[in-house]
Design an enzyme around this catalytic site. Structure first.
Site, short mmCIF file in Angstrom:
data_model
loop_
_atom_site.label_atom_id
_atom_site.label_comp_id
_atom_site.label_asym_id
_atom_site.label_seq_id
_atom_site.Cartn_x
_atom_site.Cartn_y
_atom_site.Cartn_z
N SER A 65 -64.78 -60.38 51.54
CA SER A 65 -64.31 -61.27 50.48
C SER A 65 -63.65 -62.49 51.12
CB SER A 65 -63.38 -60.52 49.53
OG SER A 65 -63.20 -61.26 48.33
N HIS A 76 -68.77 -55.98 44.11
CA HIS A 76 -67.85 -56.54 45.09
C HIS A 76 -67.02 -55.46 45.79
CE1 HIS A 76 -65.97 -60.04 46.87
NE2 HIS A 76 -64.77 -59.62 46.54
#
Length: 206
Positions: free
Chosen positions: A66, A178
């Site tokens: 991320s 994610h």
């Protein structure tokens, strides 16, 4: 394994986290992404290399996911001190991310401007802008159903590095989002861990 909380990270006071907000943000403008956060990460690496004899400076790897993936992609575009890198679910092109993420239009609150107002700023802060400087072997890991950092973020950097003839590998995980490394399917979490270990073993052995 070395881990730190650079400026811009969570877990400390608000001012610490806001240091990487862009110059145009309020109420406390900072220095922007890829600035003091990178300085802090590399300073910690320098300290450990200098104080821990067992650390071999020519066999260092870097990994992040991320925003950590952003830092990884950014770092290898600005230094070749790492022998290998793994960039996971990363931000690589802020211009396209601001149009495609599930939190689209929110990045302006950290960058300090909308992309249509200052596209050059978004490009300057994007790791893909510095693809030509990337010579570190890199493994890109990304989930096909990632809504926060859509898979096009990895696709763009992969294509750029392949066109440049660089050492890049790209693994896509179907049906994952994610949170793959934390709450993905057990089989994919295991595969992801094995890929990381295998990649570093290949590039960091003497």
């Amino acid at each position: 394994v070395l881990w730190c909380i650079p400026r811009g990270g969570s877990g400390r006071e608000e001012a610490w986290g806001r240091t990487i907000c862009g110059p145009g943000t309020r109420p406390d403008p900072g220095t922007g992404w890829g600035s003091v956060d990178v300085d802090d990460v590399l300073a910690v690496v320098d300290h450990v290399v200098a104080t821990r004899p067992f650390v071999e400076p020519d066999r260092l790897g870097v990994i992040g996911g991320s925003y950590g993936g952003y830092l990884t992609s950014w770092i290898i575009g600005h230094t070749n001190r790492f022998a290998a890198a793994v960039s996971e679910r990363a931000v690589n092109n802020l211009l396209s991310l601001e149009w495609t993420s599930d939190i689209a239009t929110s990045f302006r609150t950290e960058i300090g401007a909308r992309p249509r107002e200052d596209p050059e700023l978004y490009a300057r802060l994007s790791p893909i802008t510095y693809a030509e400087a990337i010579t570190t072997p890199v493994l890109l890991l990304h989930s096909e159903d990632d809504l926060r950092c859509p898979i096009e973020q990895a696709e763009q950097l992969f294509v750029a590095l392949r066109e440049l003839g660089r050492a890049v590998e790209f693994v896509r995980f179907p049906g994952e989002g994610h949170e793959l490394s934390r709450s993905g399917s057990p089989v994919h979490r295991r595969q992801r861990a094995e890929l990381v270990l295998e990649f570093f073993a290949k590039h960091l052995h003497p």
